[in-house]
Design a protein around this motif. Structure first.
Motif, PDB file in Angstrom:
ATOM      1  N   ALA A   1      20.388  11.620  20.268  1.00  0.00           N
ATOM      2  CA  ALA A   1      20.733  11.688  18.852  1.00  0.00           C
ATOM      3  C   ALA A   1      19.522  12.189  18.076  1.00  0.00           C
ATOM      4  O   ALA A   1      18.379  11.903  18.440  1.00  0.00           O
ATOM      5  CB  ALA A   1      21.147  10.314  18.349  1.00  0.00           C
TER       6      ALA A   1
ATOM      7  N   ASP B   1      19.026  12.693  11.736  1.00  0.00           N
ATOM      8  CA  ASP B   1      20.050  12.671  10.690  1.00  0.00           C
ATOM      9  C   ASP B   1      21.403  12.154  11.181  1.00  0.00           C
ATOM     10  O   ASP B   1      22.358  12.085  10.408  1.00  0.00           O
ATOM     11  CB  ASP B   1      20.181  14.028   9.997  1.00  0.00           C
ATOM     12  CG  ASP B   1      20.668  15.134  10.904  1.00  0.00           C
ATOM     13  OD1 ASP B   1      20.779  14.917  12.128  1.00  0.00           O
ATOM     14  OD2 ASP B   1      20.933  16.239  10.388  1.00  0.00           O
ATOM     15  N   GLU B   2      21.483  11.723  12.440  1.00  0.00           N
ATOM     16  CA  GLU B   2      22.713  11.127  12.965  1.00  0.00           C
ATOM     17  C   GLU B   2      22.670   9.599  12.925  1.00  0.00           C
ATOM     18  O   GLU B   2      23.559   8.943  13.461  1.00  0.00           O
ATOM     19  CB  GLU B   2      22.951  11.582  14.409  1.00  0.00           C
ATOM     20  CG  GLU B   2      23.261  13.064  14.519  1.00  0.00           C
ATOM     21  CD  GLU B   2      23.434  13.507  15.951  1.00  0.00           C
ATOM     22  OE1 GLU B   2      24.504  14.069  16.259  1.00  0.00           O
ATOM     23  OE2 GLU B   2      22.510  13.300  16.762  1.00  0.00           O
TER      24      GLU B   2
ATOM     25  N   GLN C   1      23.384   7.424  10.732  1.00  0.00           N
ATOM     26  CA  GLN C   1      24.558   6.753  10.165  1.00  0.00           C
ATOM     27  C   GLN C   1      25.727   6.763  11.142  1.00  0.00           C
ATOM     28  O   GLN C   1      26.468   5.782  11.245  1.00  0.00           O
ATOM     29  CB  GLN C   1      24.968   7.386   8.834  1.00  0.00           C
ATOM     30  CG  GLN C   1      26.042   6.608   8.102  1.00  0.00           C
ATOM     31  CD  GLN C   1      25.593   5.208   7.694  1.00  0.00           C
ATOM     32  OE1 GLN C   1      24.595   5.042   7.019  1.00  0.00           O
ATOM     33  NE2 GLN C   1      26.333   4.181   8.131  1.00  0.00           N
ATOM     34  N   ALA C   2      25.896   7.845  11.885  1.00  0.00           N
ATOM     35  CA  ALA C   2      26.975   7.913  12.878  1.00  0.00           C
ATOM     36  C   ALA C   2      26.769   6.847  13.959  1.00  0.00           C
ATOM     37  O   ALA C   2      27.730   6.181  14.369  1.00  0.00           O
ATOM     38  CB  ALA C   2      27.044   9.309  13.503  1.00  0.00           C
ATOM     39  N   LEU C   3      25.525   6.654  14.395  1.00  0.00           N
ATOM     40  CA  LEU C   3      25.241   5.613  15.379  1.00  0.00           C
ATOM     41  C   LEU C   3      25.526   4.237  14.784  1.00  0.00           C
ATOM     42  O   LEU C   3      26.170   3.393  15.428  1.00  0.00           O
ATOM     43  CB  LEU C   3      23.788   5.698  15.859  1.00  0.00           C
ATOM     44  CG  LEU C   3      23.519   6.627  17.040  1.00  0.00           C
ATOM     45  CD1 LEU C   3      23.791   8.071  16.702  1.00  0.00           C
ATOM     46  CD2 LEU C   3      22.092   6.461  17.531  1.00  0.00           C
TER      47      LEU C   3
ATOM     48  N   ARG D   1      17.665   4.526  11.348  1.00  0.00           N
ATOM     49  CA  ARG D   1      16.992   5.679  10.727  1.00  0.00           C
ATOM     50  C   ARG D   1      15.494   5.618  10.977  1.00  0.00           C
ATOM     51  O   ARG D   1      14.874   6.599  11.380  1.00  0.00           O
ATOM     52  CB  ARG D   1      17.267   5.723   9.215  1.00  0.00           C
ATOM     53  CG  ARG D   1      16.679   6.980   8.543  1.00  0.00           C
ATOM     54  CD  ARG D   1      16.714   6.890   7.040  1.00  0.00           C
ATOM     55  NE  ARG D   1      15.947   5.785   6.504  1.00  0.00           N
ATOM     56  CZ  ARG D   1      14.602   5.707   6.486  1.00  0.00           C
ATOM     57  NH1 ARG D   1      13.881   6.673   6.997  1.00  0.00           N
ATOM     58  NH2 ARG D   1      13.998   4.667   5.977  1.00  0.00           N
TER      59      ARG D   1
ATOM     60  N   LYS E   1      24.007   9.175  22.408  1.00  0.00           N
ATOM     61  CA  LYS E   1      25.430   9.083  22.128  1.00  0.00           C
ATOM     62  C   LYS E   1      26.194   9.634  23.325  1.00  0.00           C
ATOM     63  O   LYS E   1      25.770  10.597  23.965  1.00  0.00           O
ATOM     64  CB  LYS E   1      25.771   9.829  20.843  1.00  0.00           C
ATOM     65  CG  LYS E   1      25.300  11.267  20.828  1.00  0.00           C
ATOM     66  CD  LYS E   1      25.386  11.899  19.466  1.00  0.00           C
ATOM     67  CE  LYS E   1      24.858  13.338  19.598  1.00  0.00           C
ATOM     68  NZ  LYS E   1      25.083  14.139  18.458  1.00  0.00           N
TER      69      LYS E   1
ATOM     70  N   ILE F   1      32.404  10.639  19.264  1.00  0.00           N
ATOM     71  CA  ILE F   1      31.407   9.730  19.815  1.00  0.00           C
ATOM     72  C   ILE F   1      32.149   8.528  20.400  1.00  0.00           C
ATOM     73  O   ILE F   1      32.917   7.868  19.708  1.00  0.00           O
ATOM     74  CB  ILE F   1      30.397   9.268  18.741  1.00  0.00           C
ATOM     75  CG1 ILE F   1      29.610  10.456  18.195  1.00  0.00           C
ATOM     76  CG2 ILE F   1      29.439   8.222  19.334  1.00  0.00           C
ATOM     77  CD1 ILE F   1      28.642  10.103  17.073  1.00  0.00           C
TER      78      ILE F   1
END
Length: 172
Positions: free
Chosen positions: A8, A11-12, A14-16, A42, A54, A63
């Protein structure tokens, strides 16, 4: 179903965090899992204090699961302190921190695959001690870790009073 395991990028975060939250939100026994918040993820990804991974469903790009590894250095929460590692060894500890697989993708070996990918990267960076905490009754996660060479070295209160097994795997 086929999956790929990918690192990851910062900037990912938040998705995690969203995957971790969805898994935590669906858990019956919420005290089995301490949910990582987006800000912590973050910080790990942006400041090179660890790595994120991911599991991606190849045909859809969705994901399916995530994994966060943190390098605690000499911070007070370094699990190496719990087991009495010498101060000079603390910088060689990696926390195999948060792993979350969405329910619809469980049973595909994703926890194992994510952990193995992270272990290869951590080893290349010179870390020697892989450590994690697991609720003593979370047999699935504990068995998965033990199958990969982790050993329960201690059981104690962590995270504000939650009982956890502390697991260790030494790598060279």
């Amino acid at each position: 179903m086929e999956f790929s395991i990918e690192r990851a990028v910062a900037d990912e975060f938040q998705a995690l965090a969203d995957v971790i939250h969805r898994v935590w939100d669906q858990m019956e026994k919420k005290d089995w899992f301490v949910e990582d918040n987006p800000e912590n993820i973050r910080e790990v990804l942006q400041n090179d204090n660890g790595m994120g991974y991911k599991a991606i469903v190849k045909d859809s790009g969705n994901i399916a699961g995530v994994f966060v590894v943190r390098f605690p250095g000499k911070q007070e929460d370094n699990l190496g302190r719990d087991i009495g590692l010498p101060k000079e060894e603390l910088k060689k500890v990696a926390h195999m921190e948060s792993i979350a697989i969405l329910p619809e993708y469980r049973g595909n070996g994703l926890q194992y695959s994510l952990m193995q990918t992270a272990e290869r990267d951590v080893r290349r960076r010179g870390y020697k001690y892989l450590m994690c905490t697991i609720h003593p009754d979370n047999v699935y996660s504990k068995n998965n870790a033990v199958r990969q060479g982790y050993e329960v070295v201690m059981t104690k209160e962590k995270y504000g009073g939650l009982i956890r097994d502390i697991l260790l795997k030494k790598i060279i």
